[in-house]
Write a protein that holds these residues in place. Structure first.
Motif, PDB file in Angstrom:
ATOM      1  N   SER A   9       0.840  -1.204   0.000  1.00 25.18           N
ATOM      2  CA  SER A   9       0.000   0.000   0.000  1.00 25.18           C
ATOM      3  C   SER A   9       0.871   1.248   0.000  1.00 25.18           C
ATOM      4  O   SER A   9       1.937   1.274   0.613  1.00 25.18           O
ATOM      5  CB  SER A   9      -0.920   0.013   1.227  1.00 25.18           C
ATOM      6  N   TRP A  10       0.410   2.272  -0.706  1.00 25.68           N
ATOM      7  CA  TRP A  10       1.035   3.588  -0.661  1.00 25.68           C
ATOM      8  C   TRP A  10       0.028   4.608  -1.180  1.00 25.68           C
ATOM      9  O   TRP A  10      -1.005   4.246  -1.753  1.00 25.68           O
ATOM     10  CB  TRP A  10       2.343   3.628  -1.452  1.00 25.68           C
ATOM     11  N   ALA A  11       0.313   5.859  -0.966  1.00 21.31           N
ATOM     12  CA  ALA A  11      -0.566   6.941  -1.416  1.00 21.31           C
ATOM     13  C   ALA A  11       0.091   7.683  -2.568  1.00 21.31           C
ATOM     14  O   ALA A  11       1.321   7.737  -2.669  1.00 21.31           O
ATOM     15  CB  ALA A  11      -0.857   7.906  -0.269  1.00 21.31           C
ATOM     16  N   THR A  12      -0.727   8.238  -3.447  1.00 27.18           N
ATOM     17  CA  THR A  12      -0.212   9.053  -4.542  1.00 27.18           C
ATOM     18  C   THR A  12      -0.920  10.400  -4.534  1.00 27.18           C
ATOM     19  O   THR A  12      -2.046  10.522  -4.049  1.00 27.18           O
ATOM     20  CB  THR A  12      -0.438   8.386  -5.910  1.00 27.18           C
ATOM     21  N   ALA A  13      -0.230  11.393  -5.069  1.00 26.84           N
ATOM     22  CA  ALA A  13      -0.813  12.728  -5.175  1.00 26.84           C
ATOM     23  C   ALA A  13      -1.500  12.854  -6.524  1.00 26.84           C
ATOM     24  O   ALA A  13      -0.851  12.778  -7.570  1.00 26.84           O
ATOM     25  CB  ALA A  13       0.273  13.789  -5.026  1.00 26.84           C
ATOM     26  N   SER A  14      -2.812  13.003  -6.508  1.00 28.49           N
ATOM     27  CA  SER A  14      -3.593  13.177  -7.729  1.00 28.49           C
ATOM     28  C   SER A  14      -4.379  14.475  -7.621  1.00 28.49           C
ATOM     29  O   SER A  14      -4.907  14.783  -6.546  1.00 28.49           O
ATOM     30  CB  SER A  14      -4.563  12.003  -7.928  1.00 28.49           C
ATOM     31  N   PRO A  15      -4.471  15.251  -8.700  1.00 32.65           N
ATOM     32  CA  PRO A  15      -5.172  16.542  -8.641  1.00 32.65           C
ATOM     33  C   PRO A  15      -6.615  16.394  -8.158  1.00 32.65           C
ATOM     34  O   PRO A  15      -7.417  15.696  -8.774  1.00 32.65           O
ATOM     35  CB  PRO A  15      -5.132  17.026 -10.095  1.00 32.65           C
ATOM     36  N   GLY A  16      -6.925  17.015  -7.029  1.00 32.61           N
ATOM     37  CA  GLY A  16      -8.283  17.028  -6.520  1.00 32.61           C
ATOM     38  C   GLY A  16      -8.765  15.734  -5.912  1.00 32.61           C
ATOM     39  O   GLY A  16      -9.951  15.593  -5.611  1.00 32.61           O
ATOM     40  N   LEU A  17      -7.858  14.753  -5.722  1.00 33.16           N
ATOM     41  CA  LEU A  17      -8.272  13.444  -5.220  1.00 33.16           C
ATOM     42  C   LEU A  17      -7.415  12.992  -4.046  1.00 33.16           C
ATOM     43  O   LEU A  17      -6.228  13.316  -3.966  1.00 33.16           O
ATOM     44  CB  LEU A  17      -8.160  12.378  -6.316  1.00 33.16           C
ATOM     45  N   LEU A  18      -8.032  12.235  -3.139  1.00 32.83           N
ATOM     46  CA  LEU A  18      -7.303  11.456  -2.152  1.00 32.83           C
ATOM     47  C   LEU A  18      -7.159  10.061  -2.745  1.00 32.83           C
ATOM     48  O   LEU A  18      -8.155   9.438  -3.109  1.00 32.83           O
ATOM     49  CB  LEU A  18      -8.081  11.390  -0.834  1.00 32.83           C
ATOM     50  N   SER A  19      -5.939   9.557  -2.865  1.00 39.65           N
ATOM     51  CA  SER A  19      -5.719   8.289  -3.559  1.00 39.65           C
ATOM     52  C   SER A  19      -4.792   7.380  -2.773  1.00 39.65           C
ATOM     53  O   SER A  19      -3.698   7.788  -2.379  1.00 39.65           O
ATOM     54  CB  SER A  19      -5.112   8.531  -4.947  1.00 39.65           C
ATOM     55  N   ILE A  20      -5.240   6.150  -2.549  1.00 42.06           N
ATOM     56  CA  ILE A  20      -4.394   5.114  -1.971  1.00 42.06           C
ATOM     57  C   ILE A  20      -4.515   3.876  -2.854  1.00 42.06           C
ATOM     58  O   ILE A  20      -5.465   3.729  -3.623  1.00 42.06           O
ATOM     59  CB  ILE A  20      -4.781   4.776  -0.517  1.00 42.06           C
ATOM     60  N   GLY A  21      -3.546   2.986  -2.745  1.00 44.23           N
ATOM     61  CA  GLY A  21      -3.589   1.771  -3.546  1.00 44.23           C
ATOM     62  C   GLY A  21      -2.341   0.954  -3.295  1.00 44.23           C
ATOM     63  O   GLY A  21      -1.574   1.221  -2.367  1.00 44.23           O
TER      64      GLY A  21
END
Length: 209
Positions: A89-101
């Motif tokens: 698991s890790w998080a990514t920075a996406s415009p306007g979104l909270l994202s994990i995967g």
């Protein structure tokens, strides 16, 4: 003074060839994937967990094997599929979104399984996502679903590992995932006979941002 040469049909530039409807749809889905959370995880095969998996402490699941006894096996099923080897698991920075995967390492190649149960829980054990994933034989390019799991072996013509899948979850502010909170994935593999992994496998905690 010489007279200007009259223009002929040969002087007119050839207009660009118009896209077919199928080509335009393919372009749109490719552009969408480039801005979707799924693409960040699809392009990072082999990324292993960097922490310890969370001990499952979920409560009040309403769907799938997490709502049953952890050791339950359906009557008449000789052997349930094994648990996933690991889930990262890790998080990514996406415009306007909270994202994990992250990624899911499988005991066997992905085509062995008919799908899986995909859960995301917060640190307190509250279920945020409860989703049954069905095996797909299509190409994931263009998939803009906010949550999901996809195994590389489910579609042909790719060079990714056949024993890995990727998972993702994302939403805008105000959605199920909350900024600054920690979450983990809990995944059970499914067989075509209706059985699921006995305990499933969890990922380490990851903070959504």
């Amino acid at each position: 003074m010489p007279q200007p040469r009259a223009r002929t049909a040969g002087d007119i530039p050839t207009p660009p060839k118009a896209m077919t409807l199928a080509e335009r749809r393919k372009q749109i889905t490719r552009d969408r994937l480039g801005t979707s959370a799924a693409s960040d995880y699809m392009k990072a095969p082999g990324r292993k967990p960097t922490g310890k998996p969370v001990r499952p402490n979920g409560h009040e699941a309403t769907r799938g094997p997490a709502a049953q006894s952890p050791s339950a096996v359906r009557p008449g099923v000789a052997a349930a599929p094994e648990n996933p080897t690991w889930v990262s698991s890790w998080a990514t920075a996406s415009p306007g979104l909270l994202s994990i995967g992250g990624h899911v390492k499988l005991p066997k190649r992905g085509s062995t399984y008919s799908g899986m149960w995909f859960y995301v829980l917060d640190e307190a054990g509250n279920f945020v996502i409860q989703q049954e994933i069905k095996k797909s034989t299509g190409d994931p390019v263009g998939d803009t679903s906010p949550t999901g799991v996809w195994c590389y072996d489910w579609w042909s013509s790719n060079s990714y590992p056949t024993d890995e899948c990727f998972w993702w979850a994302s939403n805008a502010l105000g959605g199920p995932l909350q900024d600054g909170k920690k979450y983990y994935a809990w995944i059970f593999l499914n067989s075509s006979d209706g059985s699921s992994s006995p305990q499933g496998t969890t990922s380490p905690l990851v903070e959504a941002f």
